[in-house]
Enzyme design. Sequence first.
Site, short mmCIF file in Angstrom:
data_model
loop_
_atom_site.label_atom_id
_atom_site.label_comp_id
_atom_site.label_asym_id
_atom_site.label_seq_id
_atom_site.Cartn_x
_atom_site.Cartn_y
_atom_site.Cartn_z
N CYS A 75 5.11 23.56 23.73
CA CYS A 75 5.60 23.44 22.35
C CYS A 75 5.67 24.78 21.61
O CYS A 75 6.67 25.09 20.95
CB CYS A 75 4.74 22.46 21.58
SG CYS A 75 2.98 22.67 21.88
N HIS B 176 3.70 22.95 14.20
CA HIS B 176 3.08 24.23 14.58
C HIS B 176 3.71 25.35 13.75
O HIS B 176 4.92 25.38 13.54
CB HIS B 176 3.37 24.57 16.05
CG HIS B 176 2.62 23.73 17.05
ND1 HIS B 176 1.70 22.77 16.71
CD2 HIS B 176 2.67 23.74 18.41
CE1 HIS B 176 1.21 22.23 17.81
NE2 HIS B 176 1.79 22.78 18.86
#
Length: 346
Positions: free
Chosen positions: A134, A247
């Site tokens: 990710c 994130h």
Amino acid sequence: MPGAGKWRVAVVGATGAVGRVLLELLAQRAFPVRRVTALASARSAGRCLPWGAGEVTVQHLEDFDFREADLALFSAGAAVSREYAPRAAACDCVVIDNTSCFRGDPDVPLVVPEVNPETLAAYARRGIIANPNCSTIQMVVVLKPLHDAAGLERINVCTYQAVSGAGTRALGELEAQSRAVLEGKPVQAEVLPARIAFNALPHIDRFEDNGYTREEMKMVHETRRLLALEELRINPTAVRVPIFHGHSEAVHIETCRKLSASEARELLARAPGIRLLDEPRAGGYPTAAGEAQGSDAVYVGRIREDISHPRGLDFWVVSDNLRKGAALNSIQIAELLISKYLKPKT
Ligand code: A2P
């Protein structure tokens, strides 16, 4: 619309944090599905999950015959992928794997559609495609246009990673610990390596011999592979923060040719998959809980020339780790696969 298409799609790990988003996005993006099969462990067999306007019943992975699927999207951990992905591929069911299991395998393409779509052609070697980590995905989507324009020499990156990247149990732990702290009760860490509530942990995945964590080294190896820059110098620090979804990354690059902040803004404004939010005012930058959560885009802000280096550029990158960082990227790979390479089995 679910049911109207040609493709039989299996979602492995359908009850998990990424699996649920895979199901949501397959329906939302109108992937041409004929039948979706939700697979998980024996613990969840028989449970119902939302699927389009209806529901799908979870089946036990062990009982599933992969000849009944054209495509399988795996997100149930590396151990499950190691065992079942080759079995699925042997049944002529193409696997898109969201774990770290095959990312280093030279016969398995590692793909971000905005960055290296041409590498997907190699999928037929093993019938498996790897979805990158990710943190790497959201960073390379931004690095690619900058590298094409000015050449990358070095990257320093610090991540601020959401707890959903560690799975459903970790999300529960953040919630329970946060309540415990606010109520003055003792805090227990069982899933994550230390207390996460109101804290920051510079520890994601296990430690390697060189002092970096495995998560950090994934960013090194995968970024090099995705950009086809085997010697690229990358120095990451990966940090888990008490955020549920999304994130964030503070990225510092050094380029071969000087790239001004305004040139970088122009390049990024027209690059695929990116949204710029870069104004020097309160709220003029993207945040995980503000813009990223629930959105498909990779957001960039705080673009500025590094005052400590003549060819340095700094920026802030934010994205939903369960979407572009995982499920969305997998589905974009599947979309590319069916549009360019694959025919349904029946
Ligand atoms: P289950 O819900 O049955 O445990 P997360 O990343 O949110 O922790 O989710 C992990 C996903 O992987 C879940 O869907 C989980 O299913 C699935 N999973 C874990 N171990 C296995 C296994 N041995 N076989 C099949 N699915 C598994």
